[in-house]
Design an enzyme around this catalytic site. Structure first.
Site, PDB file in Angstrom:
ATOM      1  N   GLU A  65      17.051   6.420  28.856  1.00 25.28           N
ATOM      2  CA  GLU A  65      17.951   5.339  29.262  1.00 25.28           C
ATOM      3  C   GLU A  65      17.465   4.660  30.535  1.00 25.28           C
ATOM      4  O   GLU A  65      17.482   3.426  30.647  1.00 25.28           O
ATOM      5  CB  GLU A  65      19.366   5.903  29.471  1.00 25.28           C
ATOM      6  CG  GLU A  65      20.347   4.962  30.161  1.00 25.28           C
ATOM      7  CD  GLU A  65      20.595   3.663  29.423  1.00 25.28           C
ATOM      8  OE1 GLU A  65      21.210   2.757  30.015  1.00 25.28           O
ATOM      9  OE2 GLU A  65      20.175   3.542  28.245  1.00 25.28           O
ATOM     10  N   HIS A  68      14.533   2.396  29.922  1.00 27.36           N
ATOM     11  CA  HIS A  68      14.970   1.130  29.326  1.00 27.36           C
ATOM     12  C   HIS A  68      15.513   0.188  30.396  1.00 27.36           C
ATOM     13  O   HIS A  68      15.197  -1.008  30.407  1.00 27.36           O
ATOM     14  CB  HIS A  68      16.040   1.410  28.271  1.00 27.36           C
ATOM     15  CG  HIS A  68      16.537   0.179  27.580  1.00 27.36           C
ATOM     16  ND1 HIS A  68      15.694  -0.750  27.010  1.00 27.36           N
ATOM     17  CD2 HIS A  68      17.800  -0.293  27.364  1.00 27.36           C
ATOM     18  CE1 HIS A  68      16.395  -1.730  26.475  1.00 27.36           C
ATOM     19  NE2 HIS A  68      17.678  -1.481  26.688  1.00 27.36           N
ATOM     20  N   HIS A 130      23.584  -8.477  22.023  1.00 27.28           N
ATOM     21  CA  HIS A 130      22.670  -7.992  23.066  1.00 27.28           C
ATOM     22  C   HIS A 130      21.248  -7.898  22.513  1.00 27.28           C
ATOM     23  O   HIS A 130      20.278  -8.341  23.138  1.00 27.28           O
ATOM     24  CB  HIS A 130      23.154  -6.626  23.554  1.00 27.28           C
ATOM     25  CG  HIS A 130      22.195  -5.932  24.470  1.00 27.28           C
ATOM     26  ND1 HIS A 130      21.820  -6.426  25.697  1.00 27.28           N
ATOM     27  CD2 HIS A 130      21.521  -4.755  24.330  1.00 27.28           C
ATOM     28  CE1 HIS A 130      20.966  -5.595  26.276  1.00 27.28           C
ATOM     29  NE2 HIS A 130      20.759  -4.580  25.463  1.00 27.28           N
ATOM     30  N   HIS A 204      21.600  -7.057   2.419  1.00 28.19           N
ATOM     31  CA  HIS A 204      20.533  -7.002   1.424  1.00 28.19           C
ATOM     32  C   HIS A 204      20.422  -8.325   0.646  1.00 28.19           C
ATOM     33  O   HIS A 204      19.311  -8.784   0.345  1.00 28.19           O
ATOM     34  CB  HIS A 204      20.770  -5.838   0.461  1.00 28.19           C
ATOM     35  CG  HIS A 204      20.446  -4.501   1.059  1.00 28.19           C
ATOM     36  ND1 HIS A 204      21.369  -3.751   1.743  1.00 28.19           N
ATOM     37  CD2 HIS A 204      19.293  -3.798   1.075  1.00 28.19           C
ATOM     38  CE1 HIS A 204      20.801  -2.631   2.154  1.00 28.19           C
ATOM     39  NE2 HIS A 204      19.534  -2.631   1.769  1.00 28.19           N
TER      40      HIS A 204
END
Length: 308
Positions: A65, A68, A130, A204
């Site tokens: 984390e 990142h 995001h 899909h």
């Protein structure tokens, strides 16, 4: 002396655009790792600290984390530096400045959204957005890098010859395909956060439609505009990426619970990022070439230029 300075400025801007492109891709990769490992809250609901410290503990989750966060922070800082550099040194190229501004805006916005998601619980649509903003930031960085490399200088944009004119139909189909790609990617990110079966079916179906549109764009670029080198190359690239995308999606499903659990989604994200980015660049090129005067219009335009 002046030309040497301009050449140096061009080289600096080119490598800044390359670096921005790489760091944006790393942000996407790190986001996949965070999601796959469930490390989003390994630093608690604190930002920018991790359990009250600037340097996280030794747990794997907190390191993932924090990495990142660190990558996203570097990306934001580099995007702002790149924007300022282009505003100062590339005043004749408004297009470069626009691409750099879009990149900086979306990388900063997605970083803020990530921080808010840590401190405050966010809904799945916001979390999907995001990822979507990170995708736009990478696409803008790639478009900027490709545009600067193609231009070869910081001089004003020169209109191509009349035989390089692209039809409005090709332009519109390409732009629609890029927009539709973003919609499909957002839906995919939303499905990954909600795991709703109904949305999976829609995804899909949308992916199958997207395959058709992108193959049409690629076919038109290769067959109708094979004499335009960059359009032909971009057509080949988007076709290859579009064919690889569903294959990587199948690999993603097969890899669940295997040793390829982390590699498969990273490959899928890599293909998705580049497909959308190259479609954006192809959209820009077809838009530019659709404005090129054809036939008599071109000769009239040349006469006006000579008279001026």
């Amino acid at each position: 002396m002046k030309s040497a300075v301009r050449l140096l400025q061009y080289k600096v801007l080119k490598w800044l655009s390359y670096a921005s492109c790489v760091i944006m891709l790393l942000v996407s990769f790190n986001g996949v790792v965070v999601t796959r490992t469930g490390s989003g809250l390994e630093c608690g609901r604190e930002f920018p600290l991790c359990h009250g410290k600037f340097v996280p503990g030794t747990t794997i989750g907190s390191l993932i984390e924090y990495t990142h966060r660190l990558t996203a922070g570097i990306a934001g800082l580099l995007a702002l530096i790149t924007l300022i550099a282009f505003l100062v040194w590339a005043r004749k190229r408004r297009d470069f400045q626009i691409y750099a501004a879009i990149m900086a805006f979306f990388v900063v916005v997605q970083a803020i959204m990530g921080a808010l998601a840590v401190v405050f619980s966010q809904s799945p649509p916001i979390m999907a957005l995001h990822f979507g903003f990170a995708l736009i930031a990478f696409a803008s960085a790639l478009v900027l890098a490709l545009s600067v490399r193609r231009a070869g200088s910081l001089e004003r944009y020169q209109a191509p010859p009349a035989e390089h004119r692209v039809s409005k139909r090709t332009r519109n189909l390409t732009i629609f395909s890029a927009a539709f790609t973003y919609a499909v990617v957002y839906t995919g990110a939303l499905v990954s956060h909600t795991e709703l079966a109904k949305m999976s079916v829609v995804l899909h179906i949308a992916s199958a439609v997207l395959l058709l549109f992108v193959l049409m764009v690629g076919h038109m670029a290769i067959r109708n505009y094979g004499h335009i080198r960059d359009i032909r190359k971009l057509g080949i690239i988007v076709v290859v990426l579009m064919i690889a995308l569903p294959l990587s999606g199948v690999l993603n499903l097969v890899a669940l619970g295997s040793e390829y659990y982390m590699f498969a989604p990273m490959l899928h994200t890599l293909i998705t990022d580049f497909l959308f980015a190259f479609l954006c660049f192809l959209s820009i090129r077809t838009w530019e070439l659709s404005r090129v005067p054809a036939g008599e219009e071109a000769s009239v335009s040349v006469k006006k230029t000579v008279q001026a």
